[in-house]
Design a protein around this motif. Structure first.
Motif, PDB file in Angstrom:
ATOM      1  N   TRP A  13       0.842  -1.146   0.034  1.00  0.00           N
ATOM      2  CA  TRP A  13       0.028   0.494  -0.028  1.00  0.00           C
ATOM      3  C   TRP A  13       0.621   1.043   0.175  1.00  0.00           C
ATOM      4  CZ3 TRP A  13      -4.944   1.368  -0.844  1.00  0.00           C
ATOM      5  CH2 TRP A  13      -5.432   2.181  -0.228  1.00  0.00           C
ATOM      6  N   GLN A  14       2.169   1.077   0.448  1.00  0.00           N
ATOM      7  CA  GLN A  14       2.693   2.381   1.141  1.00  0.00           C
ATOM      8  C   GLN A  14       3.597   2.935  -0.238  1.00  0.00           C
ATOM      9  OE1 GLN A  14       5.058   2.137   4.553  1.00  0.00           O
ATOM     10  NE2 GLN A  14       3.444   1.512   5.423  1.00  0.00           N
ATOM     11  N   GLN A  15       3.791   1.669  -1.489  1.00  0.00           N
ATOM     12  CA  GLN A  15       4.622   1.926  -2.930  1.00  0.00           C
ATOM     13  C   GLN A  15       3.584   2.563  -3.791  1.00  0.00           C
ATOM     14  OE1 GLN A  15       5.875  -2.453  -3.862  1.00  0.00           O
ATOM     15  NE2 GLN A  15       6.789  -2.537  -1.206  1.00  0.00           N
ATOM     16  N   LEU A  16       2.346   1.933  -3.687  1.00  0.00           N
ATOM     17  CA  LEU A  16       1.339   2.271  -4.138  1.00  0.00           C
ATOM     18  C   LEU A  16       0.933   3.562  -4.071  1.00  0.00           C
ATOM     19  CD1 LEU A  16      -0.817   0.825  -6.329  1.00  0.00           C
ATOM     20  CD2 LEU A  16      -1.683   0.694  -4.813  1.00  0.00           C
ATOM     21  N   GLN A  17       0.908   4.329  -3.118  1.00  0.00           N
ATOM     22  CA  GLN A  17       0.958   5.897  -2.694  1.00  0.00           C
ATOM     23  C   GLN A  17       1.834   6.756  -3.707  1.00  0.00           C
ATOM     24  OE1 GLN A  17      -1.882   6.007  -1.593  1.00  0.00           O
ATOM     25  NE2 GLN A  17      -1.502   3.994  -1.237  1.00  0.00           N
ATOM     26  N   LEU A  18       3.008   6.334  -3.815  1.00  0.00           N
ATOM     27  CA  LEU A  18       4.287   6.908  -4.822  1.00  0.00           C
ATOM     28  C   LEU A  18       3.706   6.775  -6.262  1.00  0.00           C
ATOM     29  CD1 LEU A  18       7.268   5.199  -3.206  1.00  0.00           C
ATOM     30  CD2 LEU A  18       6.199   6.849  -2.705  1.00  0.00           C
ATOM     31  N   LEU A  19       2.560   6.200  -6.828  1.00  0.00           N
ATOM     32  CA  LEU A  19       2.110   6.468  -7.974  1.00  0.00           C
ATOM     33  C   LEU A  19       0.990   7.221  -8.215  1.00  0.00           C
ATOM     34  CD1 LEU A  19       1.681   3.155  -9.310  1.00  0.00           C
ATOM     35  CD2 LEU A  19       3.719   4.364  -9.869  1.00  0.00           C
ATOM     36  N   ARG A  20       0.668   7.617  -7.304  1.00  0.00           N
ATOM     37  CA  ARG A  20      -0.138   8.786  -7.007  1.00  0.00           C
ATOM     38  C   ARG A  20      -0.263   9.904  -8.245  1.00  0.00           C
ATOM     39  NH1 ARG A  20      -4.613   7.759  -2.817  1.00  0.00           N
ATOM     40  NH2 ARG A  20      -5.385   9.245  -3.830  1.00  0.00           N
ATOM     41  N   GLN A  21       0.993  10.504  -7.910  1.00  0.00           N
ATOM     42  CA  GLN A  21       1.451  11.695  -8.356  1.00  0.00           C
ATOM     43  C   GLN A  21       1.474  11.888  -9.673  1.00  0.00           C
ATOM     44  OE1 GLN A  21       5.394  12.728  -6.807  1.00  0.00           O
ATOM     45  NE2 GLN A  21       4.656  13.175  -4.436  1.00  0.00           N
ATOM     46  N   ARG A  22       1.854  10.846 -10.434  1.00  0.00           N
ATOM     47  CA  ARG A  22       2.155  10.310 -11.234  1.00  0.00           C
ATOM     48  C   ARG A  22       1.074   9.085 -12.371  1.00  0.00           C
ATOM     49  NH1 ARG A  22       7.516  11.899 -14.530  1.00  0.00           N
ATOM     50  NH2 ARG A  22       5.624  11.705 -16.521  1.00  0.00           N
ATOM     51  N   MET A  23       0.203   9.124 -11.676  1.00  0.00           N
ATOM     52  CA  MET A  23      -1.176   8.062 -11.735  1.00  0.00           C
ATOM     53  C   MET A  23      -0.764   7.640 -13.658  1.00  0.00           C
ATOM     54  SD  MET A  23      -2.758   7.004  -9.919  1.00  0.00           S
ATOM     55  CE  MET A  23      -3.403   4.856 -10.144  1.00  0.00           C
ATOM     56  N   PRO A  24      -0.797   6.761 -13.471  1.00  0.00           N
ATOM     57  CA  PRO A  24      -1.011   5.699 -14.661  1.00  0.00           C
ATOM     58  C   PRO A  24      -2.639   5.909 -15.077  1.00  0.00           C
ATOM     59  CG  PRO A  24       0.714   4.493 -13.208  1.00  0.00           C
ATOM     60  CD  PRO A  24       0.108   6.022 -11.871  1.00  0.00           C
ATOM     61  N   HIS A  25      -2.611   5.561 -16.173  1.00  0.00           N
ATOM     62  CA  HIS A  25      -3.937   4.922 -17.117  1.00  0.00           C
ATOM     63  C   HIS A  25      -4.386   4.119 -16.553  1.00  0.00           C
ATOM     64  CE1 HIS A  25      -2.114   3.559 -20.526  1.00  0.00           C
ATOM     65  NE2 HIS A  25      -3.282   2.899 -20.767  1.00  0.00           N
ATOM     66  N   ALA A  26      -3.791   3.022 -16.700  1.00  0.00           N
ATOM     67  CA  ALA A  26      -4.311   1.701 -16.202  1.00  0.00           C
ATOM     68  C   ALA A  26      -3.117   0.627 -15.165  1.00  0.00           C
ATOM     69  CB  ALA A  26      -4.462   0.424 -17.648  1.00  0.00           C
ATOM     70  N   ILE A  27      -3.646  -0.257 -14.432  1.00  0.00           N
ATOM     71  CA  ILE A  27      -2.055  -0.547 -12.967  1.00  0.00           C
ATOM     72  C   ILE A  27      -3.186  -2.133 -13.106  1.00  0.00           C
ATOM     73  CG2 ILE A  27      -1.151  -0.907 -11.155  1.00  0.00           C
ATOM     74  CD1 ILE A  27      -1.882   2.233 -10.116  1.00  0.00           C
ATOM     75  N   LEU A  28      -2.302  -2.994 -13.440  1.00  0.00           N
ATOM     76  CA  LEU A  28      -2.387  -4.312 -13.599  1.00  0.00           C
ATOM     77  C   LEU A  28      -1.842  -5.273 -11.975  1.00  0.00           C
ATOM     78  CD1 LEU A  28      -3.756  -7.051 -14.548  1.00  0.00           C
ATOM     79  CD2 LEU A  28      -1.274  -7.159 -15.957  1.00  0.00           C
ATOM     80  N   PHE A  29      -2.404  -5.336 -11.254  1.00  0.00           N
ATOM     81  CA  PHE A  29      -2.109  -5.566 -10.110  1.00  0.00           C
ATOM     82  C   PHE A  29      -2.022  -7.687 -10.090  1.00  0.00           C
ATOM     83  CE2 PHE A  29      -3.663  -1.977  -9.144  1.00  0.00           C
ATOM     84  CZ  PHE A  29      -3.563  -1.306  -7.900  1.00  0.00           C
ATOM     85  N   HIS A  30      -1.090  -7.729  -9.605  1.00  0.00           N
ATOM     86  CA  HIS A  30      -0.896  -9.507  -9.620  1.00  0.00           C
ATOM     87  C   HIS A  30      -0.307  -9.888  -8.964  1.00  0.00           C
ATOM     88  CE1 HIS A  30       3.683  -9.325 -11.527  1.00  0.00           C
ATOM     89  NE2 HIS A  30       3.020  -8.004 -11.311  1.00  0.00           N
ATOM     90  N   GLY A  31      -0.759 -11.854  -8.399  1.00  0.00           N
ATOM     91  CA  GLY A  31       0.138 -12.387  -7.865  1.00  0.00           C
ATOM     92  C   GLY A  31      -1.105 -13.563  -7.536  1.00  0.00           C
ATOM     93  N   ALA A  32      -0.637 -14.569  -6.590  1.00  0.00           N
ATOM     94  CA  ALA A  32      -1.127 -15.761  -6.258  1.00  0.00           C
ATOM     95  C   ALA A  32      -2.761 -15.581  -5.553  1.00  0.00           C
ATOM     96  CB  ALA A  32      -0.793 -16.403  -5.258  1.00  0.00           C
ATOM     97  N   ALA A  33      -3.571 -16.415  -6.539  1.00  0.00           N
ATOM     98  CA  ALA A  33      -5.438 -16.469  -5.893  1.00  0.00           C
ATOM     99  C   ALA A  33      -5.449 -16.529  -4.127  1.00  0.00           C
ATOM    100  CB  ALA A  33      -5.777 -17.239  -6.053  1.00  0.00           C
ATOM    101  N   GLY A  34      -6.610 -15.935  -3.870  1.00  0.00           N
ATOM    102  CA  GLY A  34      -7.056 -15.810  -2.755  1.00  0.00           C
ATOM    103  C   GLY A  34      -5.739 -15.373  -1.636  1.00  0.00           C
ATOM    104  N   ILE A  35      -4.887 -14.262  -2.034  1.00  0.00           N
ATOM    105  CA  ILE A  35      -4.339 -13.029  -1.469  1.00  0.00           C
ATOM    106  C   ILE A  35      -5.107 -11.982  -0.833  1.00  0.00           C
ATOM    107  CG2 ILE A  35      -2.276 -14.331  -1.551  1.00  0.00           C
ATOM    108  CD1 ILE A  35      -1.863 -11.967  -3.479  1.00  0.00           C
ATOM    109  N   GLY A  36      -6.201 -11.737  -1.690  1.00  0.00           N
ATOM    110  CA  GLY A  36      -6.901 -10.049  -1.528  1.00  0.00           C
ATOM    111  C   GLY A  36      -6.425  -9.606  -2.633  1.00  0.00           C
TER     112      GLY A  36
END
Length: 343
Positions: A13-36
């Motif tokens: 979450w903390q890392q993600l906030q760094l993107l807010r200043q120059r927000m990409p038009h699309a972010i793809l969050f990826h990882g194992a199933a069942g982790i939220g």
């Protein structure tokens, strides 16, 4: 909807906030199933739309925007997911699917995201935002996009409407079009440590949390979903066969389990084979430690080449498990192949 995120997501979450200043038009969050992942991007979407966002990036929970969001009727927000998920609650819904129960109608709800769902976004994206802020589209799981829908989404991502942010989540990047991957900023969400996930499950009051967590490969939400179903009977039937393979047993089990979701059974086999392989190479067992004796015995007698072939076969079956011509024949073929591998 609470602003809370899962304990293992704090650093992400903390890392993600760094993107807010120059927000990409699309972010793809990826990882194992069942982790939220779906819960995480829903929280982020609410934060992007919030009119009094907190310093840590969380939504305030008090403004008009947060009120609309919590009631799932925010005019500048759209969620796109398969029809089969629409009867599911938001939280924890993107687990591995083995414990999911959806109401059955005469026609089973689609597990795909269809082109009509992408086309329906056109009007939403072509009008002014209600509050002169961002417009947010959340889409998951991205691998549920069928080919026409993928192509339609790609066109939108290539020419993104101003002020619109797409938040996608995926369990399997290799199942997405490379062109979609190239149009998104990828953001990995890691698996929690076993200790962290186990501690969280215990705070949720999950009994026998360690076994459930191991059987779900360390994914805490998938483990909790399975524990809520609370029935290991079908799994145990399959594991007993895998521990003591035989042609006769394979046919009996295929007949008994033909109504159990095939995708779940293929996943159980994949995990079993992983444990055999892991024990053979390093003496480690990840998923089924209570079967250590049987796994050790199998690891000692199966040649590596045959084991790798069985793992490859199980992986290929996973791709077709949702659309078999005959569930019973699918299971018979899978279990007979496993029995032959162990002979």
């Amino acid at each position: 909807m609470s602003n809370s995120i899962y304990p293992w997501q704090e650093s992400s979450w903390q890392q993600l906030q760094l993107l807010r200043q120059r927000m990409p038009h699309a972010i793809l969050f990826h990882g194992a199933a069942g982790i939220g992942k779906s819960d995480f991007i829903e929280r982020f979407a609410q934060g992007l739309l919030c009119e009094a966002v907190l310093p840590d990036g969380h939504a305030c929970g008090q403004c008009a925007s947060c009120g609309w969001f919590s009631q799932q009727n925010h005019p500048d927000y759209r969620r796109v997911r398969p029809e089969a998920l629409e009867d599911e609650p938001v939280e924890g819904e993107e687990g591995d699917g083995e414990a999911k129960k959806t109401a059955k109608s005469a026609k089973a709800p689609s597990k795909e995201i269809k082109i009509e769902q992408i086309r329906n976004l056109a009007d939403f994206m072509n009008i002014s935002t209600h509050r002169q802020g961002l417009r947010v589209v959340v889409l998951y799981p991205a691998e549920a996009l069928n080919m026409p829908a993928s192509n339609a989404l790609l066109k939108t991502l290539e020419e993104p409407p101003p002020g619109t942010v797409f938040l996608l989540a995926s369990n399997s990047l290799d199942r997405l079009l490379p062109t979609i991957l190239s149009r998104c900023r990828k953001f990995a969400l890691p698996m929690p440590s076993h200790a962290e996930a186990l501690a969280w499950l215990k705070t949720q009051g999950v009994p026998d949390a360690d076994s459930w967590l191991r059987e779900q490969g360390g994914a805490p939400l998938a483990a909790m979903a399975q524990a809520e179903v609370g029935n290991r009977d079908d799994l145990e039937v399959l594991l007993q066969l895998l521990a003591h393979p035989s042609v006769e047993g394979a046919l009996k089990v295929a007949d008994k389990l033909q109504k159990v979701p095939l995708s779940a059974q293929v996943s159980w086999l994949q995990r079993w084979l992983y444990d055999v392989f892991s024990y053979k190479l390093a003496g480690n067992i990840r998923y089924y430690p209570r079967y250590q004796k049987e796994l050790a015995s199998l690891a000692g007698k199966i040649h590596v080449s045959r084991l790798l072939s069985a793992i490859k076969g199980a992986n290929e079956r996973r791709a077709t498990a949702d659309h078999p011509l005959s569930p019973k024949l699918f299971l018979e073929d899978m279990l007979l192949e496993y029995a032959a591998c162990c002979a």
